[in-house]
Design a protein around this motif. Structure first.
Motif, mmCIF file in Angstrom:
data_model
loop_
_atom_site.group_PDB
_atom_site.id
_atom_site.type_symbol
_atom_site.label_atom_id
_atom_site.label_comp_id
_atom_site.label_asym_id
_atom_site.label_seq_id
_atom_site.Cartn_x
_atom_site.Cartn_y
_atom_site.Cartn_z
ATOM 1 N N TYR A 1 0.696 -0.753 0.008
ATOM 2 C CA TYR A 1 -0.081 0.197 -0.084
ATOM 3 C C TYR A 1 0.828 1.429 0.209
ATOM 4 C CZ TYR A 1 -3.301 -3.395 1.295
ATOM 5 O OH TYR A 1 -4.940 -4.666 1.182
ATOM 6 N N VAL A 2 0.470 1.824 -0.612
ATOM 7 C CA VAL A 2 1.402 3.225 -0.815
ATOM 8 C C VAL A 2 1.457 4.368 0.248
ATOM 9 C CG1 VAL A 2 2.174 5.403 -2.733
ATOM 10 C CG2 VAL A 2 1.604 3.213 -3.665
ATOM 11 N N GLN A 3 1.884 4.790 1.212
ATOM 12 C CA GLN A 3 1.678 5.711 2.184
ATOM 13 C C GLN A 3 2.228 6.921 2.170
ATOM 14 O OE1 GLN A 3 3.782 3.598 5.682
ATOM 15 N NE2 GLN A 3 2.489 2.745 5.733
ATOM 16 N N LYS A 4 2.806 6.716 1.317
ATOM 17 C CA LYS A 4 3.474 8.490 0.305
ATOM 18 C C LYS A 4 3.708 8.730 -0.639
ATOM 19 C CE LYS A 4 7.175 10.531 1.729
ATOM 20 N NZ LYS A 4 8.217 10.550 3.444
ATOM 21 N N LEU A 5 3.863 9.635 -1.324
ATOM 22 C CA LEU A 5 3.731 10.141 -2.698
ATOM 23 C C LEU A 5 3.994 11.368 -2.541
ATOM 24 C CD1 LEU A 5 5.366 8.952 -5.488
ATOM 25 C CD2 LEU A 5 3.339 9.740 -6.219
ATOM 26 N N SER A 6 5.310 12.939 -3.015
ATOM 27 C CA SER A 6 5.342 13.626 -2.739
ATOM 28 C C SER A 6 6.059 14.127 -3.940
ATOM 29 C CB SER A 6 5.667 14.932 -2.067
ATOM 30 O OG SER A 6 6.660 13.632 -0.681
ATOM 31 N N LYS A 7 6.076 15.568 -4.333
ATOM 32 C CA LYS A 7 7.693 15.876 -4.773
ATOM 33 C C LYS A 7 7.804 16.740 -4.219
ATOM 34 C CE LYS A 7 7.902 17.551 -9.535
ATOM 35 N NZ LYS A 7 7.143 17.538 -10.717
ATOM 36 N N ARG A 8 9.361 15.790 -4.270
ATOM 37 C CA ARG A 8 10.358 17.706 -3.119
ATOM 38 C C ARG A 8 11.793 17.848 -3.483
ATOM 39 N NH1 ARG A 8 10.889 12.994 1.725
ATOM 40 N NH2 ARG A 8 12.651 11.449 0.326
ATOM 41 N N GLY A 9 12.597 18.655 -3.083
ATOM 42 C CA GLY A 9 13.636 18.799 -3.617
ATOM 43 C C GLY A 9 14.008 19.792 -3.293
ATOM 44 N N TRP A 10 15.087 20.321 -3.280
ATOM 45 C CA TRP A 10 15.462 22.106 -3.633
ATOM 46 C C TRP A 10 16.004 22.890 -5.138
ATOM 47 C CZ3 TRP A 10 14.757 25.103 0.695
ATOM 48 C CH2 TRP A 10 14.870 24.346 2.187
ATOM 49 N N LEU A 11 16.403 21.872 -6.457
ATOM 50 C CA LEU A 11 16.685 22.503 -7.607
ATOM 51 C C LEU A 11 16.281 21.227 -8.031
ATOM 52 C CD1 LEU A 11 20.596 23.797 -7.231
ATOM 53 C CD2 LEU A 11 18.638 24.886 -7.400
#
Length: 158
Positions: free
Chosen positions: A45-55
């Motif tokens: 089960y996918v618990q988390k999916l996020s787009k992240r990063g500084w650059l």
């Protein structure tokens, strides 16, 4: 007086010293992103999916691998590089999925992803079914019918 001339090979060496390391790093990065150490599937089960990063923004996710209800879930961290795959994973949140991945070792920077597992495809899978278990005692065997009383045999006639 003779005009001073620069030695002719000096500029080329400086250029080679600057360009050669860049070419080598680019070749190594290309190789580490195209060559796959392993590939496989993980279900959960996918618990988390996020787009992240500084650059460099990357899709980073977390899959809970649950073997049986009531057990502690193991976490599988993954990276998604394609937008359409990330959208399909987001649409399947809360459902059991199977993620197809490729493992890339030695990627030189986390600009390509925080994990070494890159998900290429997602598909829905059915919930695992467990065989029914019963803690009740089995029903008793039917009791034998009581034997009917037979009348005593008549004495033989003389």
């Amino acid at each position: 007086m003779q005009p001073q001339t620069k030695p002719r090979g000096r500029g080329k060496w400086i250029l080679y010293l600057l360009v050669l390391p860049l070419v080598l790093v680019a070749a190594y990065t290309w190789f580490s992103l195209t060559w796959s150490y392993s590939q496989g599937e993980r279900a959960g089960y996918v618990q988390k999916l996020s787009k992240r990063g500084w650059l460099c923004k990357t899709w980073e996710g977390e899959l809970a691998l649950v073997t049986m209800p009531g057990t502690v879930a193991e976490k599988f961290f993954f990276t998604v590089r394609r937008q359409e795959v990330a959208e399909r994973i987001n649409n399947s949140m809360g459902q059991r999925v199977s993620l197809e991945y490729h493992q890339h070792l030695g990627v030189p920077t986390n600009c390509f992803g925080d994990s070494q597992y890159f998900v290429d495809n997602v598909r829905l899978v059915q919930e695992p079914t467990l065989p029914p278990t019963s803690t009740a005692m089995p029903p008793p065997a039917p009791a034998a019918a009581p034997a009917e009383a037979t009348p005593p045999a008549a004495p033989p006639a003389k």
